[in-house]
Design a protein around this motif. Sequence first.
Motif, PDB file in Angstrom:
ATOM      1  N   PHE A  85     -17.953 -30.909 -26.294  1.00  0.00           N
ATOM      2  CA  PHE A  85     -18.624 -29.975 -25.384  1.00  0.00           C
ATOM      3  C   PHE A  85     -20.105 -30.235 -25.584  1.00  0.00           C
ATOM      4  O   PHE A  85     -20.532 -30.557 -26.698  1.00  0.00           O
ATOM      5  CB  PHE A  85     -18.254 -28.520 -25.710  1.00  0.00           C
ATOM      6  CG  PHE A  85     -16.796 -28.262 -25.415  1.00  0.00           C
ATOM      7  CD1 PHE A  85     -16.378 -27.895 -24.144  1.00  0.00           C
ATOM      8  CD2 PHE A  85     -15.847 -28.449 -26.403  1.00  0.00           C
ATOM      9  CE1 PHE A  85     -15.027 -27.716 -23.859  1.00  0.00           C
ATOM     10  CE2 PHE A  85     -14.499 -28.275 -26.135  1.00  0.00           C
ATOM     11  CZ  PHE A  85     -14.082 -27.899 -24.856  1.00  0.00           C
ATOM     12  N   VAL A 127     -10.087 -25.738 -12.767  1.00  0.00           N
ATOM     13  CA  VAL A 127     -10.822 -26.316 -11.629  1.00  0.00           C
ATOM     14  C   VAL A 127     -11.125 -27.796 -11.866  1.00  0.00           C
ATOM     15  O   VAL A 127     -11.501 -28.198 -12.973  1.00  0.00           O
ATOM     16  CB  VAL A 127     -12.140 -25.538 -11.375  1.00  0.00           C
ATOM     17  CG1 VAL A 127     -11.851 -24.160 -10.777  1.00  0.00           C
ATOM     18  CG2 VAL A 127     -12.995 -25.407 -12.614  1.00  0.00           C
ATOM     19  N   ILE A 135     -13.050 -15.659 -18.320  1.00  0.00           N
ATOM     20  CA  ILE A 135     -12.922 -16.409 -19.585  1.00  0.00           C
ATOM     21  C   ILE A 135     -12.791 -17.894 -19.290  1.00  0.00           C
ATOM     22  O   ILE A 135     -11.925 -18.300 -18.509  1.00  0.00           O
ATOM     23  CB  ILE A 135     -11.702 -15.901 -20.390  1.00  0.00           C
ATOM     24  CG1 ILE A 135     -11.943 -14.433 -20.785  1.00  0.00           C
ATOM     25  CG2 ILE A 135     -11.447 -16.760 -21.614  1.00  0.00           C
ATOM     26  CD1 ILE A 135     -10.864 -13.845 -21.669  1.00  0.00           C
ATOM     27  N   LEU A 136     -13.657 -18.706 -19.920  1.00  0.00           N
ATOM     28  CA  LEU A 136     -13.655 -20.158 -19.679  1.00  0.00           C
ATOM     29  C   LEU A 136     -12.728 -20.870 -20.662  1.00  0.00           C
ATOM     30  O   LEU A 136     -12.297 -20.296 -21.676  1.00  0.00           O
ATOM     31  CB  LEU A 136     -15.078 -20.713 -19.809  1.00  0.00           C
ATOM     32  CG  LEU A 136     -16.166 -20.015 -19.005  1.00  0.00           C
ATOM     33  CD1 LEU A 136     -17.488 -20.772 -19.138  1.00  0.00           C
ATOM     34  CD2 LEU A 136     -15.789 -19.879 -17.536  1.00  0.00           C
ATOM     35  N   GLY A 137     -12.489 -22.130 -20.375  1.00  0.00           N
ATOM     36  CA  GLY A 137     -11.500 -22.909 -21.128  1.00  0.00           C
ATOM     37  C   GLY A 137     -11.841 -23.181 -22.579  1.00  0.00           C
ATOM     38  O   GLY A 137     -10.989 -23.641 -23.343  1.00  0.00           O
ATOM     39  N   ASP A 138     -13.092 -22.937 -22.999  1.00  0.00           N
ATOM     40  CA  ASP A 138     -13.413 -23.088 -24.425  1.00  0.00           C
ATOM     41  C   ASP A 138     -13.739 -21.710 -25.034  1.00  0.00           C
ATOM     42  O   ASP A 138     -14.467 -21.615 -26.020  1.00  0.00           O
ATOM     43  CB  ASP A 138     -14.579 -24.065 -24.638  1.00  0.00           C
ATOM     44  CG  ASP A 138     -15.799 -23.706 -23.827  1.00  0.00           C
ATOM     45  OD1 ASP A 138     -15.729 -22.764 -23.005  1.00  0.00           O
ATOM     46  OD2 ASP A 138     -16.849 -24.369 -23.999  1.00  0.00           O
ATOM     47  N   TYR A 149     -16.670 -33.716 -14.017  1.00  0.00           N
ATOM     48  CA  TYR A 149     -18.148 -33.871 -14.068  1.00  0.00           C
ATOM     49  C   TYR A 149     -18.491 -34.991 -15.024  1.00  0.00           C
ATOM     50  O   TYR A 149     -19.487 -35.709 -14.854  1.00  0.00           O
ATOM     51  CB  TYR A 149     -18.864 -32.552 -14.401  1.00  0.00           C
ATOM     52  CG  TYR A 149     -18.701 -32.062 -15.816  1.00  0.00           C
ATOM     53  CD1 TYR A 149     -19.665 -32.349 -16.775  1.00  0.00           C
ATOM     54  CD2 TYR A 149     -17.590 -31.328 -16.196  1.00  0.00           C
ATOM     55  CE1 TYR A 149     -19.511 -31.919 -18.080  1.00  0.00           C
ATOM     56  CE2 TYR A 149     -17.421 -30.895 -17.486  1.00  0.00           C
ATOM     57  CZ  TYR A 149     -18.380 -31.196 -18.423  1.00  0.00           C
ATOM     58  OH  TYR A 149     -18.218 -30.783 -19.715  1.00  0.00           O
ATOM     59  N   MET A 208      -5.259 -22.924 -22.220  1.00  0.00           N
ATOM     60  CA  MET A 208      -5.614 -21.820 -21.303  1.00  0.00           C
ATOM     61  C   MET A 208      -4.350 -21.085 -20.846  1.00  0.00           C
ATOM     62  O   MET A 208      -4.311 -19.851 -20.819  1.00  0.00           O
ATOM     63  CB  MET A 208      -6.349 -22.370 -20.064  1.00  0.00           C
ATOM     64  CG  MET A 208      -7.801 -22.754 -20.319  1.00  0.00           C
ATOM     65  SD  MET A 208      -8.562 -23.516 -18.847  1.00  0.00           S
ATOM     66  CE  MET A 208      -8.648 -22.114 -17.735  1.00  0.00           C
ATOM     67  N   ARG A 256     -25.537 -26.578 -18.211  1.00  0.00           N
ATOM     68  CA  ARG A 256     -25.253 -26.648 -16.779  1.00  0.00           C
ATOM     69  C   ARG A 256     -24.454 -25.420 -16.346  1.00  0.00           C
ATOM     70  O   ARG A 256     -24.684 -24.883 -15.268  1.00  0.00           O
ATOM     71  CB  ARG A 256     -24.553 -27.995 -16.512  1.00  0.00           C
ATOM     72  CG  ARG A 256     -23.195 -28.009 -16.012  1.00  0.00           C
ATOM     73  CD  ARG A 256     -22.447 -29.294 -16.175  1.00  0.00           C
ATOM     74  NE  ARG A 256     -21.302 -29.065 -17.051  1.00  0.00           N
ATOM     75  CZ  ARG A 256     -20.176 -28.458 -16.680  1.00  0.00           C
ATOM     76  NH1 ARG A 256     -20.024 -28.065 -15.440  1.00  0.00           N
ATOM     77  NH2 ARG A 256     -19.206 -28.258 -17.540  1.00  0.00           N
ATOM     78  N   VAL A 257     -23.555 -24.920 -17.184  1.00  0.00           N
ATOM     79  CA  VAL A 257     -22.750 -23.753 -16.802  1.00  0.00           C
ATOM     80  C   VAL A 257     -23.606 -22.484 -16.890  1.00  0.00           C
ATOM     81  O   VAL A 257     -23.471 -21.574 -16.072  1.00  0.00           O
ATOM     82  CB  VAL A 257     -21.479 -23.662 -17.670  1.00  0.00           C
ATOM     83  CG1 VAL A 257     -20.642 -22.444 -17.288  1.00  0.00           C
ATOM     84  CG2 VAL A 257     -20.643 -24.930 -17.520  1.00  0.00           C
ATOM     85  N   PHE A 314     -16.089 -23.398 -10.600  1.00  0.00           N
ATOM     86  CA  PHE A 314     -16.267 -22.051 -11.152  1.00  0.00           C
ATOM     87  C   PHE A 314     -16.848 -21.082 -10.127  1.00  0.00           C
ATOM     88  O   PHE A 314     -16.367 -19.955  -9.975  1.00  0.00           O
ATOM     89  CB  PHE A 314     -17.198 -22.093 -12.372  1.00  0.00           C
ATOM     90  CG  PHE A 314     -16.563 -22.596 -13.657  1.00  0.00           C
ATOM     91  CD1 PHE A 314     -15.199 -22.480 -13.890  1.00  0.00           C
ATOM     92  CD2 PHE A 314     -17.360 -23.156 -14.657  1.00  0.00           C
ATOM     93  CE1 PHE A 314     -14.628 -22.912 -15.090  1.00  0.00           C
ATOM     94  CE2 PHE A 314     -16.803 -23.589 -15.862  1.00  0.00           C
ATOM     95  CZ  PHE A 314     -15.438 -23.473 -16.080  1.00  0.00           C
ATOM     96  N   PRO A 333     -21.887 -19.460 -22.122  1.00  0.00           N
ATOM     97  CA  PRO A 333     -21.067 -20.679 -22.123  1.00  0.00           C
ATOM     98  C   PRO A 333     -21.569 -21.703 -23.147  1.00  0.00           C
ATOM     99  O   PRO A 333     -22.617 -21.516 -23.759  1.00  0.00           O
ATOM    100  CB  PRO A 333     -21.277 -21.209 -20.711  1.00  0.00           C
ATOM    101  CG  PRO A 333     -22.677 -20.804 -20.386  1.00  0.00           C
ATOM    102  CD  PRO A 333     -22.907 -19.473 -21.054  1.00  0.00           C
ATOM    103  N   GLU A 364     -14.499 -29.188 -13.480  1.00  0.00           N
ATOM    104  CA  GLU A 364     -14.675 -29.250 -14.930  1.00  0.00           C
ATOM    105  C   GLU A 364     -13.971 -30.467 -15.537  1.00  0.00           C
ATOM    106  O   GLU A 364     -14.323 -30.909 -16.619  1.00  0.00           O
ATOM    107  CB  GLU A 364     -14.169 -27.956 -15.583  1.00  0.00           C
ATOM    108  CG  GLU A 364     -15.024 -26.749 -15.245  1.00  0.00           C
ATOM    109  CD  GLU A 364     -16.499 -26.933 -15.613  1.00  0.00           C
ATOM    110  OE1 GLU A 364     -16.795 -27.200 -16.781  1.00  0.00           O
ATOM    111  OE2 GLU A 364     -17.356 -26.824 -14.711  1.00  0.00           O
ATOM    112  N   ALA A 365     -12.978 -30.982 -14.822  1.00  0.00           N
ATOM    113  CA  ALA A 365     -12.256 -32.158 -15.333  1.00  0.00           C
ATOM    114  C   ALA A 365     -12.968 -33.455 -14.995  1.00  0.00           C
ATOM    115  O   ALA A 365     -12.710 -34.486 -15.608  1.00  0.00           O
ATOM    116  CB  ALA A 365     -10.844 -32.185 -14.758  1.00  0.00           C
TER     117      ALA A 365
END
Length: 520
Positions: free
Chosen positions: A398, A33, A6-9, A39, A54, A107-108, A82, A103, A36-37
Amino acid sequence: MRLVFILGDQLTRGISSLDGIDPARDVVLMVEVAAEATYVRHHKQKLVLILSAMRHFAEELRAEGIRVDYVRLDAPENRQDFCAELARAVARHLPEAVVVTHPGEWRVLQLMQGWSEALGLPVEIRDDDRFLCQPAEFARLTTAGKTGRMEYFYREMRRRTGLLMEGAKPVGGKWNYDAENRKALPRGHRAPKRKRFAPDAVTAEVMTLVETRFADHFGTLDQFGWPVTRTEALLALDDFLRVALPSFGDWQDAMQAGEDFLYHSLIAPALNIGLLTALEVAAAAEREYLEGRAPLNAVEGFIRQVIGWREFVRGIYWTEMPGYAQTNALNATRPLPSFYWTGDTRMRCIAEVVRGTRENAYAHHIQRLMVTGNFALLAGIAPAEIEAWYLAVYADAFEWVELPNVHGMVAHADGGRLGSKPYAAAAAYIGRMSDYCRGCGYDAKARTGRNACPMNFLYWNFLITHQARFGKNPRMALPYKALAAMGKGERAAITAEAEAFLAKMKTPEAEPPAQISMPW
Ligand code: FAD
Ligand code: DLZ
């Protein structure tokens, strides 16, 4: 045993990746990670919002008896992206399969599509059914000619959801009440105080982490007040419905110095990370109209943003990427000026929006579109530069929603896919919709001359520069008529002043883009 990543959004209990989870066997993986903070270097409040939400979400799942393997940012063994963290988790749990929800960023998705081969495991990517219109459906609507403009798509979403419908007809007889929603605020108007949330122990711990680890990121944490749990998000929604929705329509486009939120909902951060869903928010607003607590122009205007614009831009993103991000129809190449970060400009409108953005990780739609967006368009800032700024500085940003708004609506870099004309305006628009020009060092009425507002000579310069493209656009007939009536001398002065101003604009040192490592 399946590993549910599960991702942060994706912090929604009903997220598709959790469908059918077996608490006795399956494990949920969540990872904090640094990739993600960084990029893009997100605003500190955005980092706190996501990491705190989260951590809260993980605790809520655990309270239900679901096993959660949660990797904190400061865990010594954390490899900070990730792919590497998923690979480590697979080695720990030896699952038969990995399950994820689609996602929010291209990019993800690229990373996810490599996971099965890299890990030697089935990786199931499920639709994100928190949205009303899936990309394949949007593509079908496009083929049927229903996504040329947002309005037709929106009507389709109204029919499909039944929101504000009486049978096949729109409630009140009209689909759209936008014409009633462009009022300026009375002088000195004060908007009601909005519900904000004091940091609890979890949020306070994340704040310390972010201040230590991402000290050089844009923004301050002093006024952090975003909801970080579903319970808080529902309280924030309720506050909006009671104190702001009735006036949302009237003053949707208004701006006022020192009034950072006005009558906007402030729900996009919670909505975009999954603490609320679009349908529940739109249905709650509809109820306010049906039960007589809010007028139709406000409720229709709000619902149009949530089930119209929000779904429309997502459809464009997923059906047109990756080519969409590469277009640059107006050949804009200038770097982003430093004052987008510092607010250090005599243009009071921009200084004020940058201040609010720094303090809140928030600006409302018209501030984003007609102040910072308008300047970037008129000044010919390269689309990628503006996009990176918007993606970094807003708590709700996002790429699926930021990119079409910036690339299409602001920069017109898509050649008109999102809007049939560029949202370009001179100072008169900002003066009409705000109090920013009062007390500004520049003269909002002057087109040229020592103290002329840059929005003016840049606006006319924009029309001159792009006359071949827009001169025959019927929606731009009025400004081009005014341009035609200008003398040669004034046109030459406009061009000269625009060039001199743009040449003097300071830009920050270029930063190398963050590298996202792939361990395989
Ligand atoms: P309100 O004004 O109360 O609107 C209600 C909701 O409608 C919002 O929460 C949002 O979910 C939705 N909405 C409204 N307008 C749009 C739109 N144009 N596109 C998509 N959804 C919309 N919105 C984001 O969620 N993330 C972004 O990164 C983002 N970047 C933007 C960049 C630019 C240049 C522009 C012009 C707009 C951007 N928007 C973005 C849309 C809009 O500005 C924000 O959704 C809104 O300001 C969020 O504040 P709010 O929740 O108070 O919204
Ligand atoms: C934005 C963000 C940040 C800053 N940090 C994390 C994180 O540590 N872990 C995580 O799972 N997600 C994070 N996110 C959200 C992701 O960037 C987001 O899920 C992707 O961009 C896909 O939309």
